[in-house]
Design an enzyme around this catalytic site. Structure first.
Site, PDB file in Angstrom:
ATOM      1  CB  THR A  38      -0.912  -0.051   1.245  1.00  0.00           C
ATOM      2  OG1 THR A  38      -1.887  -1.046   1.006  1.00  0.00           O
ATOM      3  CG2 THR A  38      -1.594   1.280   1.508  1.00  0.00           C
ATOM      4  CG  HIS A 192      -5.179  -8.578   2.489  1.00  0.00           C
ATOM      5  ND1 HIS A 192      -4.575  -9.339   3.450  1.00  0.00           N
ATOM      6  CD2 HIS A 192      -4.613  -7.351   2.553  1.00  0.00           C
ATOM      7  CE1 HIS A 192      -3.681  -8.606   4.093  1.00  0.00           C
ATOM      8  NE2 HIS A 192      -3.671  -7.395   3.568  1.00  0.00           N
ATOM      9  CE1 TYR A 197      -4.410  -5.104   6.273  1.00  0.00           C
ATOM     10  CE2 TYR A 197      -5.934  -3.433   7.038  1.00  0.00           C
ATOM     11  CZ  TYR A 197      -4.661  -3.810   6.705  1.00  0.00           C
ATOM     12  OH  TYR A 197      -3.620  -2.906   6.813  1.00  0.00           O
TER      13      TYR A 197
END
Ligand SMILES: C=C(C)c1ccc(C)c(O)c1
Length: 400
Positions: A38, A192, A197
Protein backbone atom coordinates in the site's frame (compact mmCIF):
# COMPACT_ATOMS: atom_id res chain seq x y z
CA UNK A 1 19.09 7.75 -0.37
CA UNK A 2 22.40 5.79 -0.44
CA UNK A 3 22.96 2.06 -0.66
CA UNK A 4 22.32 -0.31 2.23
CA UNK A 5 25.77 -1.12 3.61
CA UNK A 6 24.59 -3.26 6.54
CA UNK A 7 23.95 -6.49 4.67
CA UNK A 8 26.41 -7.96 2.16
CA UNK A 9 24.62 -8.57 -1.16
CA UNK A 10 24.84 -12.13 -2.46
CA UNK A 11 24.29 -13.09 -6.11
CA UNK A 12 21.31 -15.47 -6.30
CA UNK A 13 21.56 -16.15 -10.04
CA UNK A 14 22.50 -19.83 -9.51
CA UNK A 15 19.58 -20.53 -7.16
CA UNK A 16 16.03 -21.58 -7.98
CA UNK A 17 15.09 -17.88 -7.70
CA UNK A 18 15.89 -17.69 -11.42
CA UNK A 19 14.17 -20.87 -12.49
CA UNK A 20 10.75 -20.67 -14.20
CA UNK A 21 7.67 -21.80 -12.28
CA UNK A 22 4.03 -22.25 -13.29
CA UNK A 23 1.75 -20.03 -11.21
CA UNK A 24 -1.87 -20.51 -12.21
CA UNK A 25 -2.07 -19.84 -15.92
CA UNK A 26 1.24 -17.96 -15.95
CA UNK A 27 4.86 -19.13 -15.99
CA UNK A 28 7.14 -16.78 -14.11
CA UNK A 29 10.76 -16.60 -15.34
CA UNK A 30 12.08 -15.58 -11.93
CA UNK A 31 10.60 -16.29 -8.51
CA UNK A 32 10.90 -12.74 -7.15
CA UNK A 33 7.45 -11.35 -6.34
CA UNK A 34 6.41 -7.75 -5.78
CA UNK A 35 4.09 -8.31 -2.80
CA UNK A 36 1.11 -6.06 -1.99
CA UNK A 37 2.49 -2.67 -0.93
CA UNK A 38 0.00 0.00 0.00
CA UNK A 39 1.36 3.43 -0.97
CA UNK A 40 -1.64 5.72 -0.28
CA UNK A 41 -1.33 7.74 -3.49
CA UNK A 42 -4.80 7.14 -4.98
CA UNK A 43 -6.94 10.18 -5.70
CA UNK A 44 -9.61 11.26 -3.22
CA UNK A 45 -12.51 11.42 -3.78
CA UNK A 46 -12.92 8.38 -5.99
CA UNK A 47 -10.17 6.03 -4.74
CA UNK A 48 -8.73 6.16 -8.28
CA UNK A 49 -5.15 4.92 -8.88
CA UNK A 50 -2.93 7.99 -9.24
CA UNK A 51 -3.14 9.10 -12.88
CA UNK A 52 0.27 10.82 -12.78
CA UNK A 53 2.50 8.29 -11.07
CA UNK A 54 1.06 4.80 -10.52
CA UNK A 55 1.48 3.60 -14.11
CA UNK A 56 5.17 4.59 -13.94
CA UNK A 57 5.56 2.90 -10.52
CA UNK A 58 4.31 -0.48 -11.78
CA UNK A 59 6.04 -0.10 -15.16
CA UNK A 60 9.40 0.38 -13.41
CA UNK A 61 8.90 -2.76 -11.25
CA UNK A 62 7.71 -5.03 -14.07
CA UNK A 63 10.54 -4.33 -16.57
CA UNK A 64 12.22 -7.73 -15.96
CA UNK A 65 10.15 -10.07 -18.18
CA UNK A 66 8.39 -12.89 -16.38
CA UNK A 67 8.10 -11.19 -12.97
CA UNK A 68 4.99 -11.62 -10.79
CA UNK A 69 3.50 -8.47 -9.29
CA UNK A 70 0.74 -8.43 -6.70
CA UNK A 71 -0.76 -4.95 -6.55
CA UNK A 72 -1.28 -2.88 -3.44
CA UNK A 73 -4.57 -3.70 -1.70
CA UNK A 74 -7.58 -2.63 -3.75
CA UNK A 75 -11.14 -2.30 -2.44
CA UNK A 76 -13.80 -4.33 -4.30
CA UNK A 77 -16.52 -1.90 -3.13
CA UNK A 78 -16.94 1.41 -1.30
CA UNK A 79 -17.98 -0.27 1.96
CA UNK A 80 -14.89 -2.52 1.77
CA UNK A 81 -12.72 0.57 2.09
CA UNK A 82 -12.26 3.38 4.55
CA UNK A 83 -8.88 4.83 3.53
CA UNK A 84 -9.25 7.93 1.32
CA UNK A 85 -6.00 7.44 -0.65
CA UNK A 86 -6.11 3.69 -1.26
CA UNK A 87 -7.45 2.53 -4.65
CA UNK A 88 -10.57 0.60 -5.50
CA UNK A 89 -11.59 -1.52 -8.45
CA UNK A 90 -15.36 -1.11 -8.29
CA UNK A 91 -15.97 1.92 -10.53
CA UNK A 92 -15.42 2.48 -14.26
CA UNK A 93 -13.09 5.38 -13.43
CA UNK A 94 -10.86 3.12 -11.31
CA UNK A 95 -10.94 0.30 -13.85
CA UNK A 96 -9.83 2.58 -16.70
CA UNK A 97 -6.63 3.38 -14.77
CA UNK A 98 -6.02 -0.25 -13.72
CA UNK A 99 -6.42 -1.44 -17.33
CA UNK A 100 -3.66 0.95 -18.43
CA UNK A 101 -1.43 -0.35 -15.63
CA UNK A 102 -2.14 -4.03 -16.31
CA UNK A 103 -1.57 -3.50 -20.05
CA UNK A 104 1.81 -1.90 -19.31
CA UNK A 105 2.84 -4.81 -17.04
CA UNK A 106 1.90 -7.27 -19.80
CA UNK A 107 3.77 -5.13 -22.37
CA UNK A 108 6.81 -5.81 -20.15
CA UNK A 109 5.90 -9.52 -20.34
CA UNK A 110 5.26 -9.66 -16.60
CA UNK A 111 2.18 -10.70 -14.65
CA UNK A 112 -0.22 -8.90 -12.32
CA UNK A 113 -2.52 -10.07 -9.52
CA UNK A 114 -4.57 -7.37 -7.72
CA UNK A 115 -4.98 -7.94 -3.98
CA UNK A 116 -8.68 -7.73 -2.97
CA UNK A 117 -8.77 -5.96 0.39
CA UNK A 118 -11.65 -5.42 2.82
CA UNK A 119 -10.67 -3.37 5.88
CA UNK A 120 -13.31 -4.15 8.52
CA UNK A 121 -12.34 -2.58 11.83
CA UNK A 122 -8.98 -1.46 10.40
CA UNK A 123 -10.86 1.25 8.43
CA UNK A 124 -10.77 4.91 9.39
CA UNK A 125 -14.11 5.41 11.21
CA UNK A 126 -14.10 9.13 10.33
CA UNK A 127 -14.01 8.36 6.58
CA UNK A 128 -16.78 5.79 6.95
CA UNK A 129 -18.98 8.09 9.04
CA UNK A 130 -18.43 10.96 6.55
CA UNK A 131 -19.52 8.68 3.68
CA UNK A 132 -22.47 7.18 5.56
CA UNK A 133 -20.90 3.70 5.59
CA UNK A 134 -20.92 1.09 8.36
CA UNK A 135 -17.89 0.36 10.54
CA UNK A 136 -17.87 -3.41 10.09
CA UNK A 137 -16.11 -6.30 11.79
CA UNK A 138 -16.82 -9.84 12.98
CA UNK A 139 -18.48 -8.68 16.21
CA UNK A 140 -20.09 -5.60 17.73
CA UNK A 141 -17.68 -3.26 19.50
CA UNK A 142 -14.72 -5.63 19.95
CA UNK A 143 -12.33 -2.71 19.66
CA UNK A 144 -8.70 -2.94 18.50
CA UNK A 145 -7.60 -0.48 21.16
CA UNK A 146 -9.11 2.04 23.58
CA UNK A 147 -7.94 4.82 21.25
CA UNK A 148 -9.76 3.20 18.30
CA UNK A 149 -12.93 3.01 20.41
CA UNK A 150 -12.65 6.67 21.36
CA UNK A 151 -11.93 7.68 17.76
CA UNK A 152 -15.01 5.81 16.51
CA UNK A 153 -17.28 7.16 19.21
CA UNK A 154 -16.03 10.69 18.47
CA UNK A 155 -17.01 10.02 14.85
CA UNK A 156 -20.40 8.89 16.13
CA UNK A 157 -20.08 5.41 14.65
CA UNK A 158 -20.42 2.04 16.36
CA UNK A 159 -18.43 -1.02 15.31
CA UNK A 160 -20.91 -3.43 13.75
CA UNK A 161 -20.73 -7.24 13.78
CA UNK A 162 -21.94 -7.98 10.25
CA UNK A 163 -25.02 -10.12 9.76
CA UNK A 164 -25.10 -13.28 7.68
CA UNK A 165 -26.80 -11.36 4.86
CA UNK A 166 -24.06 -8.73 5.01
CA UNK A 167 -21.43 -11.49 4.84
CA UNK A 168 -23.12 -12.73 1.67
CA UNK A 169 -23.06 -9.19 0.28
CA UNK A 170 -19.32 -8.92 0.95
CA UNK A 171 -18.81 -12.22 -0.87
CA UNK A 172 -20.63 -10.69 -3.85
CA UNK A 173 -18.29 -7.67 -3.59
CA UNK A 174 -15.23 -9.96 -3.70
CA UNK A 175 -16.68 -11.71 -6.76
CA UNK A 176 -17.36 -8.40 -8.49
CA UNK A 177 -13.87 -7.18 -7.63
CA UNK A 178 -12.38 -10.35 -9.09
CA UNK A 179 -14.49 -10.09 -12.24
CA UNK A 180 -13.52 -6.43 -12.65
CA UNK A 181 -9.84 -7.34 -12.18
CA UNK A 182 -10.00 -10.00 -14.91
CA UNK A 183 -11.95 -7.58 -17.14
CA UNK A 184 -9.07 -5.10 -16.71
CA UNK A 185 -6.63 -7.81 -17.84
CA UNK A 186 -5.29 -9.18 -14.55
CA UNK A 187 -3.82 -12.70 -14.51
CA UNK A 188 -5.68 -13.47 -11.27
CA UNK A 189 -6.33 -12.02 -7.82
CA UNK A 190 -5.05 -12.44 -4.27
CA UNK A 191 -7.57 -12.67 -1.42
CA UNK A 192 -6.29 -10.64 1.52
CA UNK A 193 -6.95 -12.81 4.60
CA UNK A 194 -3.98 -11.45 6.59
CA UNK A 195 -2.70 -8.47 8.55
CA UNK A 196 -5.76 -7.79 10.69
CA UNK A 197 -8.29 -6.96 7.95
CA UNK A 198 -11.84 -8.26 7.74
CA UNK A 199 -11.22 -11.94 6.94
CA UNK A 200 -8.47 -12.04 9.56
CA UNK A 201 -10.93 -10.48 12.06
CA UNK A 202 -13.18 -13.48 11.48
CA UNK A 203 -10.34 -16.01 11.68
CA UNK A 204 -8.96 -14.71 14.97
CA UNK A 205 -10.76 -15.40 18.29
CA UNK A 206 -9.42 -12.09 19.65
CA UNK A 207 -11.82 -10.22 17.34
CA UNK A 208 -14.44 -12.84 16.50
CA UNK A 209 -16.82 -13.34 19.44
CA UNK A 210 -19.73 -14.57 17.31
CA UNK A 211 -22.00 -17.39 18.46
CA UNK A 212 -23.46 -18.21 15.02
CA UNK A 213 -21.94 -20.49 12.33
CA UNK A 214 -19.20 -17.92 11.70
CA UNK A 215 -17.81 -18.00 15.25
CA UNK A 216 -17.11 -20.11 18.32
CA UNK A 217 -14.78 -22.70 16.75
CA UNK A 218 -11.81 -22.92 14.34
CA UNK A 219 -14.09 -24.39 11.69
CA UNK A 220 -16.67 -21.64 12.09
CA UNK A 221 -14.13 -18.81 12.21
CA UNK A 222 -12.62 -20.05 8.94
CA UNK A 223 -16.01 -20.30 7.24
CA UNK A 224 -16.13 -16.75 5.77
CA UNK A 225 -12.63 -17.04 4.28
CA UNK A 226 -13.41 -20.41 2.70
CA UNK A 227 -16.74 -19.15 1.35
CA UNK A 228 -14.86 -16.28 -0.34
CA UNK A 229 -12.37 -18.79 -1.79
CA UNK A 230 -15.17 -20.98 -3.18
CA UNK A 231 -17.13 -18.06 -4.61
CA UNK A 232 -14.04 -16.71 -6.42
CA UNK A 233 -13.05 -20.14 -7.72
CA UNK A 234 -16.59 -20.49 -9.12
CA UNK A 235 -16.45 -16.98 -10.60
CA UNK A 236 -12.98 -16.84 -12.23
CA UNK A 237 -11.40 -20.29 -11.80
CA UNK A 238 -9.01 -21.73 -9.19
CA UNK A 239 -5.94 -20.97 -11.33
CA UNK A 240 -6.72 -17.25 -11.01
CA UNK A 241 -7.11 -17.20 -7.23
CA UNK A 242 -4.43 -16.89 -4.56
CA UNK A 243 -4.71 -16.10 -0.87
CA UNK A 244 -2.54 -14.27 1.66
CA UNK A 245 -2.27 -15.53 5.26
CA UNK A 246 -0.21 -14.21 8.17
CA UNK A 247 -0.24 -16.73 11.06
CA UNK A 248 1.97 -14.61 13.29
CA UNK A 249 0.60 -11.19 12.41
CA UNK A 250 -0.12 -8.69 15.19
CA UNK A 251 -1.10 -5.78 12.92
CA UNK A 252 -4.66 -4.67 13.62
CA UNK A 253 -4.25 -6.07 17.14
CA UNK A 254 -4.52 -9.65 16.04
CA UNK A 255 -3.35 -12.45 18.32
CA UNK A 256 -0.14 -13.27 16.48
CA UNK A 257 1.89 -15.52 18.79
CA UNK A 258 0.04 -14.44 21.95
CA UNK A 259 -2.50 -17.23 21.59
CA UNK A 260 -0.86 -20.58 20.75
CA UNK A 261 -4.19 -21.93 19.48
CA UNK A 262 -4.29 -19.32 16.68
CA UNK A 263 -1.83 -21.21 14.44
CA UNK A 264 -4.27 -24.13 14.33
CA UNK A 265 -6.63 -21.84 12.39
CA UNK A 266 -4.07 -21.55 9.60
CA UNK A 267 -3.35 -25.26 9.58
CA UNK A 268 -7.10 -25.80 9.27
CA UNK A 269 -7.50 -23.31 6.41
CA UNK A 270 -4.47 -24.75 4.60
CA UNK A 271 -5.85 -28.25 5.08
CA UNK A 272 -9.21 -27.25 3.61
CA UNK A 273 -7.45 -25.57 0.67
CA UNK A 274 -5.39 -28.74 0.07
CA UNK A 275 -8.49 -30.92 0.20
CA UNK A 276 -10.09 -28.66 -2.42
CA UNK A 277 -6.90 -28.96 -4.45
CA UNK A 278 -6.98 -32.74 -4.26
CA UNK A 279 -10.56 -32.56 -5.50
CA UNK A 280 -9.29 -30.70 -8.57
CA UNK A 281 -9.52 -27.09 -7.40
CA UNK A 282 -5.94 -26.12 -6.56
CA UNK A 283 -5.46 -22.38 -5.99
CA UNK A 284 -2.68 -20.66 -7.89
CA UNK A 285 -0.76 -19.92 -4.69
CA UNK A 286 -0.78 -19.46 -0.94
CA UNK A 287 1.13 -16.34 0.18
CA UNK A 288 2.54 -16.47 3.69
CA UNK A 289 3.84 -13.53 5.75
CA UNK A 290 6.89 -14.74 7.70
CA UNK A 291 7.19 -14.29 11.52
CA UNK A 292 10.34 -12.24 10.90
CA UNK A 293 7.82 -9.49 10.22
CA UNK A 294 5.09 -9.89 12.82
CA UNK A 295 3.81 -6.41 12.05
CA UNK A 296 4.45 -4.59 8.74
CA UNK A 297 4.47 -1.30 10.63
CA UNK A 298 7.62 -2.35 12.46
CA UNK A 299 10.96 -1.06 11.26
CA UNK A 300 13.37 -3.46 9.57
CA UNK A 301 14.40 -6.15 12.04
CA UNK A 302 12.01 -5.03 14.81
CA UNK A 303 9.16 -7.19 16.00
CA UNK A 304 10.54 -10.47 14.68
CA UNK A 305 8.88 -13.47 16.36
CA UNK A 306 11.54 -16.16 16.75
CA UNK A 307 9.38 -18.69 18.56
CA UNK A 308 8.00 -20.36 15.46
CA UNK A 309 8.22 -20.77 11.70
CA UNK A 310 5.86 -21.19 8.77
CA UNK A 311 7.63 -24.36 7.59
CA UNK A 312 4.52 -26.34 8.59
CA UNK A 313 2.77 -24.83 5.55
CA UNK A 314 4.63 -27.36 3.37
CA UNK A 315 3.38 -30.25 5.50
CA UNK A 316 -0.15 -29.38 4.52
CA UNK A 317 -0.26 -27.30 1.30
CA UNK A 318 1.39 -28.96 -1.71
CA UNK A 319 0.95 -26.13 -4.18
CA UNK A 320 2.83 -22.91 -4.92
CA UNK A 321 3.94 -20.93 -1.86
CA UNK A 322 5.00 -17.27 -1.75
CA UNK A 323 7.02 -16.35 1.35
CA UNK A 324 7.49 -12.69 2.28
CA UNK A 325 9.23 -11.07 5.20
CA UNK A 326 12.51 -9.14 5.41
CA UNK A 327 14.35 -11.33 2.88
CA UNK A 328 16.27 -8.65 0.94
CA UNK A 329 18.81 -8.23 3.75
CA UNK A 330 18.80 -11.95 4.58
CA UNK A 331 19.98 -13.68 1.37
CA UNK A 332 21.05 -16.69 3.41
CA UNK A 333 17.43 -17.20 4.54
CA UNK A 334 16.22 -16.67 0.97
CA UNK A 335 18.58 -19.43 -0.21
CA UNK A 336 17.25 -21.71 2.55
CA UNK A 337 13.63 -21.05 1.57
CA UNK A 338 14.43 -21.74 -2.08
CA UNK A 339 15.38 -25.31 -1.23
CA UNK A 340 11.64 -26.00 -0.91
CA UNK A 341 9.98 -26.71 -4.27
CA UNK A 342 7.27 -24.42 -5.72
CA UNK A 343 8.48 -21.47 -3.65
CA UNK A 344 8.51 -17.81 -4.70
CA UNK A 345 9.89 -15.00 -2.56
CA UNK A 346 8.16 -11.67 -1.92
CA UNK A 347 10.42 -8.66 -1.42
CA UNK A 348 8.43 -5.68 -0.14
CA UNK A 349 10.29 -2.69 1.22
CA UNK A 350 13.36 -3.14 -0.98
CA UNK A 351 11.21 -3.45 -4.11
CA UNK A 352 9.87 -0.01 -3.19
CA UNK A 353 13.39 1.45 -3.27
CA UNK A 354 14.87 -0.76 -6.04
CA UNK A 355 12.78 -0.76 -9.22
CA UNK A 356 15.37 -3.15 -10.74
CA UNK A 357 15.43 -5.40 -7.68
CA UNK A 358 15.28 -8.61 -9.74
CA UNK A 359 18.50 -7.71 -11.56
CA UNK A 360 20.18 -6.70 -8.31
CA UNK A 361 19.28 -9.96 -6.56
CA UNK A 362 20.52 -11.92 -9.58
CA UNK A 363 23.90 -10.18 -9.61
CA UNK A 364 24.32 -9.47 -5.90
CA UNK A 365 24.36 -5.69 -6.40
CA UNK A 366 24.01 -3.20 -3.53
CA UNK A 367 20.44 -2.13 -2.69
CA UNK A 368 19.09 1.42 -2.44
CA UNK A 369 17.93 2.19 1.08
CA UNK A 370 14.26 3.09 1.30
CA UNK A 371 12.73 6.28 2.64
CA UNK A 372 10.19 4.97 5.12
CA UNK A 373 8.38 8.27 5.89
CA UNK A 374 7.44 8.33 2.19
CA UNK A 375 5.93 4.83 2.09
CA UNK A 376 2.41 6.15 2.65
CA UNK A 377 2.66 9.80 1.55
CA UNK A 378 1.16 11.59 -1.44
CA UNK A 379 4.15 13.12 -3.24
CA UNK A 380 5.85 11.32 -6.14
CA UNK A 381 9.10 11.55 -4.14
CA UNK A 382 9.87 8.16 -2.65
CA UNK A 383 7.53 6.55 -5.17
CA UNK A 384 8.83 6.72 -8.74
CA UNK A 385 12.15 8.52 -8.23
CA UNK A 386 14.29 5.64 -6.91
CA UNK A 387 17.18 5.05 -9.36
CA UNK A 388 18.14 1.78 -11.01
CA UNK A 389 21.63 0.54 -10.12
CA UNK A 390 23.22 2.10 -13.21
CA UNK A 391 21.46 5.40 -12.56
CA UNK A 392 22.58 5.33 -8.92
CA UNK A 393 26.22 4.74 -9.90
CA UNK A 394 26.03 7.64 -12.40
CA UNK A 395 24.71 9.77 -9.52
CA UNK A 396 27.78 8.88 -7.50
CA UNK A 397 26.05 6.54 -5.05
CA UNK A 398 28.35 3.96 -3.64
CA UNK A 399 31.39 6.22 -3.85
CA UNK A 400 33.24 6.37 -0.56
C1 LIG B 1 0.42 -2.92 8.04
C2 LIG B 1 0.47 -2.34 6.88
C3 LIG B 1 1.37 -1.20 6.68
C4 LIG B 1 -0.35 -2.78 5.75
C5 LIG B 1 -0.90 -1.85 4.87
C6 LIG B 1 -1.70 -2.27 3.83
C7 LIG B 1 -1.92 -3.62 3.62
C8 LIG B 1 -2.76 -4.12 2.45
C9 LIG B 1 -1.34 -4.55 4.49
O1 LIG B 1 -1.56 -5.87 4.27
C10 LIG B 1 -0.56 -4.14 5.56
Amino acid sequence: MPFNTESKPVALKDTDLFKPLKVGNTTVLNRVVLPPLTRMRAHYPGNVPNRDWTLEYYDQRSKRPGTMLITEGVFPSAKAGGYDNAPGIWTEEQMVEWKKIFDKIHENESFVWPQLWVLGREADPLSLARDGLRYDSASDNVWRTKEAEEEAKKAGIEQHGITKDEIKQYIKDYVQGARNSIKCGADGIEIHAANGYLLNQFLDPVSNKRTDEYGGSIKNRACFTLEVVDALVDAIGEDKVGIRLAPYNTNGDMSGSWDPTVFAHYAYVLGKLEKRAQAGKRLAFVHIFEPRVSNPWDNEGDGAYNGGTTDYVYSIWKGVVIRTGNLAIHPEIAKEFLKQPNTLLGYGRYFISNPDLVDRLEKGLPLNLYDRPRFYAMPDKGYIDYPTYDEAIKMGWGEK
